[in-house]
Design a protein around this motif. Structure first.
Motif, PDB file in Angstrom:
ATOM      1  N   PHE A 401      55.514 -34.212 -25.178  1.00 51.51           N
ATOM      2  CA  PHE A 401      56.065 -32.873 -25.308  1.00 51.51           C
ATOM      3  C   PHE A 401      57.582 -32.956 -25.448  1.00 51.51           C
ATOM      4  CE2 PHE A 401      52.479 -32.895 -22.365  1.00 51.51           C
ATOM      5  CZ  PHE A 401      51.616 -31.981 -22.935  1.00 51.51           C
ATOM      6  N   GLY A 402      58.148 -31.967 -26.143  1.00 56.15           N
ATOM      7  CA  GLY A 402      59.592 -31.864 -26.172  1.00 56.15           C
ATOM      8  C   GLY A 402      60.140 -31.643 -24.770  1.00 56.15           C
ATOM      9  N   CYS A 403      59.451 -30.828 -23.983  1.00 54.17           N
ATOM     10  CA  CYS A 403      59.719 -30.656 -22.552  1.00 54.17           C
ATOM     11  C   CYS A 403      58.637 -31.443 -21.822  1.00 54.17           C
ATOM     12  CB  CYS A 403      59.693 -29.178 -22.164  1.00 54.17           C
ATOM     13  SG  CYS A 403      59.864 -28.899 -20.391  1.00 54.17           S
ATOM     14  N   ALA A 404      58.931 -32.697 -21.529  1.00 53.71           N
ATOM     15  CA  ALA A 404      57.887 -33.629 -21.077  1.00 53.71           C
ATOM     16  C   ALA A 404      57.930 -33.865 -19.577  1.00 53.71           C
ATOM     17  CB  ALA A 404      58.028 -34.955 -21.832  1.00 53.71           C
ATOM     18  N   CYS A 405      58.045 -32.780 -18.802  1.00 50.39           N
ATOM     19  CA  CYS A 405      58.134 -32.945 -17.359  1.00 50.39           C
ATOM     20  C   CYS A 405      56.807 -33.352 -16.734  1.00 50.39           C
ATOM     21  CB  CYS A 405      58.652 -31.661 -16.717  1.00 50.39           C
ATOM     22  SG  CYS A 405      57.736 -30.177 -17.181  1.00 50.39           S
ATOM     23  N   CYS A 406      55.689 -32.908 -17.312  1.00 42.08           N
ATOM     24  CA  CYS A 406      54.393 -33.096 -16.649  1.00 42.08           C
ATOM     25  C   CYS A 406      53.880 -34.541 -16.655  1.00 42.08           C
ATOM     26  CB  CYS A 406      53.353 -32.161 -17.264  1.00 42.08           C
ATOM     27  SG  CYS A 406      53.699 -30.406 -16.979  1.00 42.08           S
ATOM     28  N   PRO A 407      53.905 -35.271 -17.782  1.00 44.28           N
ATOM     29  CA  PRO A 407      53.360 -36.636 -17.750  1.00 44.28           C
ATOM     30  C   PRO A 407      53.989 -37.543 -16.695  1.00 44.28           C
ATOM     31  CG  PRO A 407      53.577 -35.891 -20.013  1.00 44.28           C
ATOM     32  CD  PRO A 407      54.231 -34.846 -19.166  1.00 44.28           C
ATOM     33  N   PRO A 408      55.338 -37.641 -16.608  1.00 42.78           N
ATOM     34  CA  PRO A 408      55.875 -38.501 -15.547  1.00 42.78           C
ATOM     35  C   PRO A 408      55.663 -37.941 -14.149  1.00 42.78           C
ATOM     36  CG  PRO A 408      57.650 -37.422 -16.754  1.00 42.78           C
ATOM     37  CD  PRO A 408      56.396 -37.134 -17.503  1.00 42.78           C
ATOM     38  N   ASN A 409      55.497 -36.622 -14.037  1.00 42.10           N
ATOM     39  CA  ASN A 409      55.213 -36.036 -12.731  1.00 42.10           C
ATOM     40  C   ASN A 409      53.828 -36.448 -12.248  1.00 42.10           C
ATOM     41  OD1 ASN A 409      56.609 -34.636 -10.781  1.00 42.10           O
ATOM     42  ND2 ASN A 409      56.358 -32.630 -11.689  1.00 42.10           N
ATOM     43  N   ILE A 410      52.850 -36.444 -13.170  1.00 42.21           N
ATOM     44  CA  ILE A 410      51.512 -36.929 -12.827  1.00 42.21           C
ATOM     45  C   ILE A 410      51.578 -38.385 -12.390  1.00 42.21           C
ATOM     46  CG2 ILE A 410      49.209 -37.457 -13.732  1.00 42.21           C
ATOM     47  CD1 ILE A 410      49.548 -35.070 -15.638  1.00 42.21           C
ATOM     48  N   ALA A 411      52.318 -39.181 -13.144  1.00 42.65           N
ATOM     49  CA  ALA A 411      52.405 -40.615 -12.845  1.00 42.65           C
ATOM     50  C   ALA A 411      52.994 -40.855 -11.460  1.00 42.65           C
ATOM     51  CB  ALA A 411      53.240 -41.316 -13.913  1.00 42.65           C
ATOM     52  N   ARG A 412      54.065 -40.135 -11.126  1.00 42.48           N
ATOM     53  CA  ARG A 412      54.695 -40.405  -9.823  1.00 42.48           C
ATOM     54  C   ARG A 412      53.827 -39.908  -8.668  1.00 42.48           C
ATOM     55  NH1 ARG A 412      59.391 -36.419  -7.805  1.00 42.48           N
ATOM     56  NH2 ARG A 412      58.684 -34.440  -8.661  1.00 42.48           N
ATOM     57  N   LEU A 413      53.068 -38.825  -8.875  1.00 42.66           N
ATOM     58  CA  LEU A 413      52.195 -38.360  -7.804  1.00 42.66           C
ATOM     59  C   LEU A 413      51.050 -39.343  -7.565  1.00 42.66           C
ATOM     60  CD1 LEU A 413      51.303 -36.228  -5.752  1.00 42.66           C
ATOM     61  CD2 LEU A 413      49.963 -35.172  -7.571  1.00 42.66           C
ATOM     62  N   ILE A 414      50.366 -39.744  -8.616  1.00 44.44           N
ATOM     63  CA  ILE A 414      49.233 -40.653  -8.442  1.00 44.44           C
ATOM     64  C   ILE A 414      49.701 -42.008  -7.914  1.00 44.44           C
ATOM     65  CG2 ILE A 414      47.418 -41.900  -9.686  1.00 44.44           C
ATOM     66  CD1 ILE A 414      47.037 -39.438 -11.416  1.00 44.44           C
ATOM     67  N   ALA A 415      50.868 -42.467  -8.370  1.00 40.12           N
ATOM     68  CA  ALA A 415      51.391 -43.741  -7.876  1.00 40.12           C
ATOM     69  C   ALA A 415      51.726 -43.679  -6.391  1.00 40.12           C
ATOM     70  CB  ALA A 415      52.625 -44.138  -8.675  1.00 40.12           C
ATOM     71  N   SER A 416      52.059 -42.492  -5.887  1.00 40.73           N
ATOM     72  CA  SER A 416      52.426 -42.339  -4.473  1.00 40.73           C
ATOM     73  C   SER A 416      51.299 -41.742  -3.638  1.00 40.73           C
ATOM     74  CB  SER A 416      53.663 -41.444  -4.357  1.00 40.73           C
ATOM     75  OG  SER A 416      53.391 -40.126  -4.822  1.00 40.73           O
ATOM     76  N   LEU A 417      50.087 -41.749  -4.149  1.00 42.23           N
ATOM     77  CA  LEU A 417      48.987 -41.040  -3.502  1.00 42.23           C
ATOM     78  C   LEU A 417      48.737 -41.488  -2.069  1.00 42.23           C
ATOM     79  CD1 LEU A 417      46.847 -38.874  -3.996  1.00 42.23           C
ATOM     80  CD2 LEU A 417      45.350 -40.639  -4.949  1.00 42.23           C
ATOM     81  N   GLY A 418      49.041 -42.736  -1.768  1.00 42.11           N
ATOM     82  CA  GLY A 418      48.851 -43.235  -0.412  1.00 42.11           C
ATOM     83  C   GLY A 418      49.619 -42.459   0.638  1.00 42.11           C
ATOM     84  N   GLU A 419      50.700 -41.785   0.233  1.00 35.28           N
ATOM     85  CA  GLU A 419      51.511 -41.033   1.182  1.00 35.28           C
ATOM     86  C   GLU A 419      50.868 -39.716   1.605  1.00 35.28           C
ATOM     87  OE1 GLU A 419      55.419 -40.471  -0.348  1.00 35.28           O
ATOM     88  OE2 GLU A 419      55.838 -42.622  -0.536  1.00 35.28           O
ATOM     89  N   TYR A 420      49.785 -39.333   0.944  1.00 38.54           N
ATOM     90  CA  TYR A 420      49.176 -38.027   1.176  1.00 38.54           C
ATOM     91  C   TYR A 420      47.876 -38.106   1.984  1.00 38.54           C
ATOM     92  CZ  TYR A 420      52.535 -36.550  -2.312  1.00 38.54           C
ATOM     93  OH  TYR A 420      53.705 -36.300  -2.985  1.00 38.54           O
ATOM     94  N   ILE A 421      47.398 -39.296   2.270  1.00 38.04           N
ATOM     95  CA  ILE A 421      46.085 -39.461   2.889  1.00 38.04           C
ATOM     96  C   ILE A 421      46.127 -39.226   4.397  1.00 38.04           C
ATOM     97  CG2 ILE A 421      44.164 -41.058   3.239  1.00 38.04           C
ATOM     98  CD1 ILE A 421      45.045 -42.460   0.640  1.00 38.04           C
ATOM     99  N   TYR A 422      47.135 -39.771   5.059  1.00 39.01           N
ATOM    100  CA  TYR A 422      47.233 -39.694   6.520  1.00 39.01           C
ATOM    101  C   TYR A 422      48.603 -39.162   6.937  1.00 39.01           C
ATOM    102  CZ  TYR A 422      43.535 -43.314   6.183  1.00 39.01           C
ATOM    103  OH  TYR A 422      42.405 -44.035   5.873  1.00 39.01           O
ATOM    104  N   THR A 423      48.664 -38.627   8.136  1.00 39.19           N
ATOM    105  CA  THR A 423      49.927 -38.496   8.846  1.00 39.19           C
ATOM    106  C   THR A 423      49.696 -38.903  10.294  1.00 39.19           C
ATOM    107  OG1 THR A 423      49.556 -36.142   9.376  1.00 39.19           O
ATOM    108  CG2 THR A 423      50.879 -36.625   7.430  1.00 39.19           C
ATOM    109  N   GLN A 424      50.760 -39.307  10.947  1.00 38.37           N
ATOM    110  CA  GLN A 424      50.697 -39.694  12.350  1.00 38.37           C
ATOM    111  C   GLN A 424      51.649 -38.838  13.149  1.00 38.37           C
ATOM    112  OE1 GLN A 424      51.500 -43.844  13.107  1.00 38.37           O
ATOM    113  NE2 GLN A 424      51.861 -43.501  15.292  1.00 38.37           N
ATOM    114  N   LYS A 425      51.149 -38.272  14.235  1.00 38.13           N
ATOM    115  CA  LYS A 425      51.981 -37.519  15.169  1.00 38.13           C
ATOM    116  C   LYS A 425      51.720 -38.087  16.562  1.00 38.13           C
ATOM    117  CE  LYS A 425      52.803 -33.079  14.540  1.00 38.13           C
ATOM    118  NZ  LYS A 425      54.144 -33.086  13.883  1.00 38.13           N
ATOM    119  N   GLY A 426      52.667 -38.853  17.053  1.00 35.61           N
ATOM    120  CA  GLY A 426      52.494 -39.494  18.348  1.00 35.61           C
ATOM    121  C   GLY A 426      51.326 -40.463  18.321  1.00 35.61           C
TER     122      GLY A 426
END
Length: 646
Positions: A401-426
């Motif tokens: 796209f001329g405004c190509a924000c979405c493709p790299p946004n998809i890539a960075r989210l899927i590449a960082s998916l491990g950060e969304y599976i768990y959280t730890q509180k204490g």
């Protein structure tokens, strides 16, 4: 504190492989203008020109710098879990251009370096300088965490320090903010990486300035003599477009550009988490509630209007003209994740899952080479061709796209998916997403590893095995998805009786002394659900949609022929699951018996005094496929919502 997550999952591993082996290399070529038949990006060339390594004019959009920055961020996440010298070398090449393009005072923006020198920081409402800076900072932090190379992080700090001198409450500083929120959440990431409190304070400053009076956009508009960058949008006067109509603490409805809303909310949640600002957190809750209860599509998409890529009003959710930008759902996931880190409630994770399994993966073709910017819930290719009101809707994914924000946004989210599976509180570990892989935590002196094997997407079953260097008393909090009707739990292969008091905010909390080798097995019931919209949604009244597990389903012309609007699904019709070789990771299709209104001939009047009854209906077998898979076989019609009769 969570140390690391490596994903090995029957559904998601293929998408991560695609990002690493196809999407990131493909986008590298696209950013270098080497993809035949696709719109040129100019992005890397702009950096080379600004660095003095090439000659020419600035190309592309005013915010073009953000695309390579998001590409770099995706690479950083990939390198955090898998070494790849070739990929690292590509990133280092890009970084060398970026660093050389940075000005001596720390400023970095190719558009204003090449094209409009002397006009820095004069049109913040439209020209995305702080937005681009934010993406550069996020990319720098991700890459530094992966490699330990300081060049890019030092450049990010230098840029942030420059911004900190230009903006602020003091005389001589600009007391304004960017039209597109992004710098706010990026500065919090930089603060967390460096410990420099000035970055957190600058993020808070940008949030607090937004919407204050006298209005900053009008002031800068008058100072530059009324010139505008995007004449089709009256951004200088439409304050709601960029959520500048009210101070952020006073905003109660999601207004304007959808991506900007959720990026703003993400930054608000980040600052609230770091400062303990309960009023700011309450503002986040108000905006979250308005979005998910009145302005969100069934697929987790947001932003119903093409004009301004924006929200409109409560319950205005048309299927066929939906804008539903991929980036907006990604931003909603960012917002949900930040809220989960503050207050683990399943409502955030349920929405995060909905957007992830539907709109986000729908935004990329299954071969990783084509993308949706817009994600409608109903498509007729003929209407898209002939009716200009549907020009933004595409029946097939685009190469770039001329405004190509979405493709790299998809890539960075899927590449960082491990950060969304768990959280730890204490001493509590929360599982938000059931995605297979290995996660390591530290609770006190105990190192704990959770190995998750997941058939969640296909049959709702999850197996977890715990490795611990010595026994530890902790709480394992497991999300109960809102689509499931039953739950079976086993611990160490023995049935576990669940007490109602263990369910807190949508999580099953199991507290015990966990030992090395302990296992947990979950079996979530996966009924086929008929979904009906709120009665105030005009576009879905009298219609139903199908969901099974995390997936929303749709009808596609490839299975059901053209004229999908003629199909009527009886309320009593049985819905059955069937495997299909066309679907990924054993995700099934769903079949049902339905009726199709008989097609009128050319000699039938356009309107007539009669009613359609069952005698005029033809019985047909119909096939629903997961929404994210549509438009991967052939160009044709698609619909999520189907007429229903009783």
């Amino acid at each position: 504190m969570q140390l690391s997550v490596r994903i090995h999952d029957s559904f998601w591993s293929e998408y991560i492989r695609l990002v690493k082996e196809v999407v990131v290399p493909y986008q590298w070529e696209a950013l270098h203008d080497r993809v035949p038949g696709s719109e040129p990006s100019y992005a890397v060339r702009n950096f080379k020109i600004a660095a003095g390594l090439d000659h020419g004019e600035h190309g592309g959009m005013v915010f073009q710098d953000s695309d390579p920055a998001k590409w770099l961020e995706a690479v950083g996440y990939l390198l955090q879990t898998h070494t790849d010298p070739d990929l690292e070398a590509m990133a280092d090449e890009l970084i060398s251009y970026m660093v050389k393009a940075q000005q001596a005072d720390g400023y970095l923006n190719t558009y204003f370096t090449i094209k409009e020198q002397g006009k820095r920081w004069t049109n913040l409402a439209e020209c995305h300088e702080l937005y681009c800076a934010g993406h550069f900072i996020e990319g720098a932090v991700a890459y530094y965490r992966a490699t330990g190379k300081r060049m890019i992080l030092d450049a990010a700090c230098k840029l942030a320090d420059h911004i900190n001198t230009v903006f602020g409450p003091e005389d001589g500083q600009i007391q304004g903010y960017d039209g597109h929120q992004e710098i706010e959440l990026a500065l919090v990431k930089l603060y967390r990486e460096t410990g420099e409190a000035k970055y957190l304070e600058l993020s808070r400053f940008f949030l607090e300035q937004r919407g204050q009076q006298p209005h900053f956009y009008l002031e800068e508009f008058e100072k530059r003599g009324g010139s505008v960058h995007f004449p089709q949008l009256d951004i200088a006067h439409d304050f709601a477009y960029s959520q500048a109509h009210l101070p952020v603490r006073n905003q109660e409805t999601a207004e304007g550009h959808a991506v900007r809303v959720v990026y703003m909310c993400t930054g608000m949640a980040d600052v609230a988490a770091e400062t303990g600002d309960e009023d700011l957190l309450q503002a986040c809750r108000k905006l979250w509630r308005n979005i998910v209860s009145k302005r969100m599509y069934l697929t987790g998409a947001i932003g119903s209007q093409e004009y301004g890529e924006s929200f409109t009003y409560d319950y205005d959710l048309p299927s066929d003209t939906a804008y539903a930008e991929t980036c907006a759902s990604i931003g909603l996931i960012f917002f949900a994740q930040r809220m989960l880190q503050i207050e683990p409630k399943s409502e955030y994770a349920n929405v995060m899952e909905r957007a992830l399994y539907n709109t986000v993966v729908s935004g990329m073709s299954r071969d990783g080479k084509r993308f949706f910017y817009v994600n409608p819930l109903e498509v007729d290719p003929a209407r898209c061709r002939h009716n200009k009101n549907y020009a933004h809707v595409k029946a097939e994914r685009q190469g770039w796209f001329g405004c190509a924000c979405c493709p790299p946004n998809i890539a960075r989210l899927i590449a960082s998916l491990g950060e969304y599976i768990y959280t730890q509180k204490g001493e509590t570990i929360y599982t938000h997403l059931y995605i297979g892989g290995e996660a390591r935590f530290q609770i006190g002196e105990t190192a704990i590893t959770i190995n998750q094997q997941s058939d969640y997407a296909s049959i709702g079953q999850v197996h977890m095995k715990i490795a611990a260097d010595h026994p530890n008393g902790m709480t394992f909090a497991l999300r109960i998805p809102d689509w499931s009707d039953t739950l079976s739990v086993q611990i160490n292969e023995s049935a576990y009786t669940v007490d109602s008091e263990q369910f807190v905010d949508g999580y099953l909390r199991i507290h015990r002394i966990w030992k090395d080798g302990d296992t947990v097995d979950l079996d979530f019931g996966m009924p086929i659900l008929r979904i009906r919209g709120h009665s105030s949604i005009r576009h879905t009244i009298g219609k139903t949609a199908i969901q099974r597990g995390p997936f929303v389903y749709c009808l596609e012309e490839a299975d059901n022929g053209e004229g999908l609007h003629q199909i009527v699904l009886p309320a009593e019709s049985e819905l059955t699951v069937r495997s299909s070789p066309d679907m990924p990771a054993d995700v099934p299709v769903i079949q049902a018996q339905a009726y199709r209104e008989q097609l009128d001939g050319n000699d039938v009047p356009l309107y007539r005094y009669s009613r359609t009854d069952r005698q005029q209906l033809e019985e047909v077998s119909i096939t629903f496929i997961p929404y994210f898979t549509w438009a991967n076989r052939s160009k044709g019609e698609m619909t999520v919502w189907v007429r229903e009769f009783h």
